[in-house]
Design a protein around this motif. Structure first.
Motif, PDB file in Angstrom:
ATOM      1  N   CYS A  15       0.760  -1.356   0.080  1.00  0.00           N
ATOM      2  CA  CYS A  15       0.069   0.093   0.082  1.00  0.00           C
ATOM      3  C   CYS A  15       0.745   1.115  -0.091  1.00  0.00           C
ATOM      4  CB  CYS A  15      -1.082  -0.025   1.060  1.00  0.00           C
ATOM      5  SG  CYS A  15      -2.211   1.400   1.245  1.00  0.00           S
ATOM      6  N   GLY A  16       1.990   1.146   0.632  1.00  0.00           N
ATOM      7  CA  GLY A  16       2.803   2.420   0.944  1.00  0.00           C
ATOM      8  C   GLY A  16       3.361   2.611  -0.300  1.00  0.00           C
ATOM      9  N   CYS A  51      -1.637  11.026   0.144  1.00  0.00           N
ATOM     10  CA  CYS A  51      -0.959  10.017  -0.427  1.00  0.00           C
ATOM     11  C   CYS A  51       0.394   9.669   0.203  1.00  0.00           C
ATOM     12  CB  CYS A  51      -0.956   9.714  -1.904  1.00  0.00           C
ATOM     13  SG  CYS A  51      -2.698   9.431  -2.792  1.00  0.00           S
ATOM     14  N   GLN A  52       1.217  10.920  -0.120  1.00  0.00           N
ATOM     15  CA  GLN A  52       2.294  10.902   0.649  1.00  0.00           C
ATOM     16  C   GLN A  52       2.493  10.551   1.905  1.00  0.00           C
ATOM     17  OE1 GLN A  52       5.285  10.825  -1.294  1.00  0.00           O
ATOM     18  NE2 GLN A  52       4.100  10.889  -3.225  1.00  0.00           N
ATOM     19  N   GLU A  61       4.173   6.898   4.178  1.00  0.00           N
ATOM     20  CA  GLU A  61       4.851   7.161   5.135  1.00  0.00           C
ATOM     21  C   GLU A  61       4.391   6.366   6.577  1.00  0.00           C
ATOM     22  OE1 GLU A  61       5.901  10.733   7.708  1.00  0.00           O
ATOM     23  OE2 GLU A  61       6.044  11.307   5.416  1.00  0.00           O
ATOM     24  N   VAL A  62       3.012   6.165   6.753  1.00  0.00           N
ATOM     25  CA  VAL A  62       2.628   5.716   7.963  1.00  0.00           C
ATOM     26  C   VAL A  62       2.458   3.996   7.515  1.00  0.00           C
ATOM     27  CG1 VAL A  62       0.460   5.362   9.212  1.00  0.00           C
ATOM     28  CG2 VAL A  62       0.980   7.733   8.425  1.00  0.00           C
ATOM     29  N   CYS A  63       2.027   3.689   6.427  1.00  0.00           N
ATOM     30  CA  CYS A  63       2.454   2.397   5.886  1.00  0.00           C
ATOM     31  C   CYS A  63       3.532   1.805   5.948  1.00  0.00           C
ATOM     32  CB  CYS A  63       1.933   2.399   4.407  1.00  0.00           C
ATOM     33  SG  CYS A  63       0.058   2.421   4.064  1.00  0.00           S
ATOM     34  N   PHE A  64       4.670   2.427   5.653  1.00  0.00           N
ATOM     35  CA  PHE A  64       5.896   1.934   5.854  1.00  0.00           C
ATOM     36  C   PHE A  64       6.252   1.597   7.335  1.00  0.00           C
ATOM     37  CE2 PHE A  64       6.820   3.735   1.447  1.00  0.00           C
ATOM     38  CZ  PHE A  64       6.518   2.814   0.915  1.00  0.00           C
ATOM     39  N   ARG A  65       5.834   2.588   8.055  1.00  0.00           N
ATOM     40  CA  ARG A  65       6.202   2.570   9.552  1.00  0.00           C
ATOM     41  C   ARG A  65       5.498   1.339  10.131  1.00  0.00           C
ATOM     42  NH1 ARG A  65       5.275   7.976  11.113  1.00  0.00           N
ATOM     43  NH2 ARG A  65       3.240   7.460  11.571  1.00  0.00           N
ATOM     44  N   CYS A 101      -5.236   5.199   6.045  1.00  0.00           N
ATOM     45  CA  CYS A 101      -5.618   4.536   4.769  1.00  0.00           C
ATOM     46  C   CYS A 101      -7.214   4.922   4.574  1.00  0.00           C
ATOM     47  CB  CYS A 101      -5.531   3.112   4.729  1.00  0.00           C
ATOM     48  SG  CYS A 101      -4.009   2.378   4.513  1.00  0.00           S
ATOM     49  N   ASN A 102      -7.742   4.836   5.664  1.00  0.00           N
ATOM     50  CA  ASN A 102      -9.383   5.379   5.393  1.00  0.00           C
ATOM     51  C   ASN A 102      -9.201   6.821   4.936  1.00  0.00           C
ATOM     52  OD1 ASN A 102     -10.611   2.858   5.879  1.00  0.00           O
ATOM     53  ND2 ASN A 102     -10.388   3.121   8.120  1.00  0.00           N
ATOM     54  N   VAL A 103      -8.546   7.777   5.500  1.00  0.00           N
ATOM     55  CA  VAL A 103      -8.675   9.175   5.221  1.00  0.00           C
ATOM     56  C   VAL A 103      -8.211   9.171   3.793  1.00  0.00           C
ATOM     57  CG1 VAL A 103      -7.236  11.525   5.403  1.00  0.00           C
ATOM     58  CG2 VAL A 103      -8.061   9.779   7.521  1.00  0.00           C
TER      59      VAL A 103
END
Lengths: 104, 104, 104, 104
Positions: free
Chosen positions: C73-74, C85-86, C90-94, D17-19
């Motif tokens: 997803c990231g 998206c950016q 970031e949150v996905c990779f964390r 992701c929801n946002v």
């Protein structure tokens, strides 16, 4: 995001309830493993069905995990003589087979 | 839809597990109402958080229902002396307040 | 089980909506992959959080899959210049990192 | 609770992701309302099915909300000429009827 405070409250409440659920099961040994596996397996199957219904990426990996969880839930249910447990074991093993086929 | 058979198996398994979960709780009275409300409330809060995070329509009605369920879960948890139940009751009442505010 | 007919209707409706969701995204290419991954990843993270909050069995395997989905997803989000998206990438990779740690 | 950091990461990722899902839909008007209602309605139906399968308290209120959301989703889907939208509308209206019956 303008619902911040309420979302925070909901997520804290989700956490508190899930923690309390777990702790209650520990107070109360009889059937606890079966209740726990039933919930996990129901939620996993829901997730896998949704993934397939939306042609999601990662269907193979999701179905592989679903197969493993169904198998474990079936093994737990099989130990108990109640009719609902025996029936659930059967459905779990059937689902494990289908998911393994999807995953391969 | 080309995953039909596996989706069917997943949905049947979800159902069997949910039914067995319910039946196991009935075999096993102590704390059963609390375990049941914890699961419902955790799932409701998850649903409400997701609705708010996606700016979903029906946020007011969803938060109203969430408030009612949090209140009921808090009332159930409050009856039990375990620390985790008392703490859960507190978080539930706080979430009920937030959700009521969002719903109004 | 005495709610049979309504459960059946709900599951058919869940399926129709998920199928329509998928088909609508196909009508509408721009951002479709990102929308699809966002939903999958949000739902996967919800599932993983619940598994950990309830001390569920299979936490390692669930977190491993969650790590893989967060990573994917990231990577999708990173392709798009929108701020949301950016930030999501970031949150996905964390989260992928945390889940990998939990899985190991 | 000993998975704290990973749960936190999962919940943050679910939120991001929801946002992002919501924001992507706004970039991309065509079919966005339908996609949004499809997801809400699928998730609501899942929640209602689970509530009925576990003999949960609050079934009447949950089914009432499910009926309202199915009705709204059907109305949105009905506007679009795609076959999958027309079919989805039909299933939604049928589910709304069943849920209203359960709620009354």
């Amino acid at each position: 995001m303008n619902h911040e405070q309420c979302i925070k409250a909901c997520l804290e409440c989700m956490e508190a309830c899930n923690v309390c659920f777990d702790a209650c099961l520990k107070e109360n040994h009889m059937m606890a493993d079966c209740i726990r596996m039933d919930r996990l397996c129901a939620d996993m199957c829901e997730f896998a069905a949704k993934a397939m219904q939306t042609n999601s990426p990662f269907i193979q990996q999701i179905c592989q995990l679903c197969a493993d969880i169904c198998e474990a839930c079936g093994n737990e249910c099989k130990k108990h003589n109640h009719d609902h447990c025996q029936k659930c074991a059967e459905v779990c093993f059937r689902c494990a087979d289908e998911c393994r086929r999807m995953a391969s």
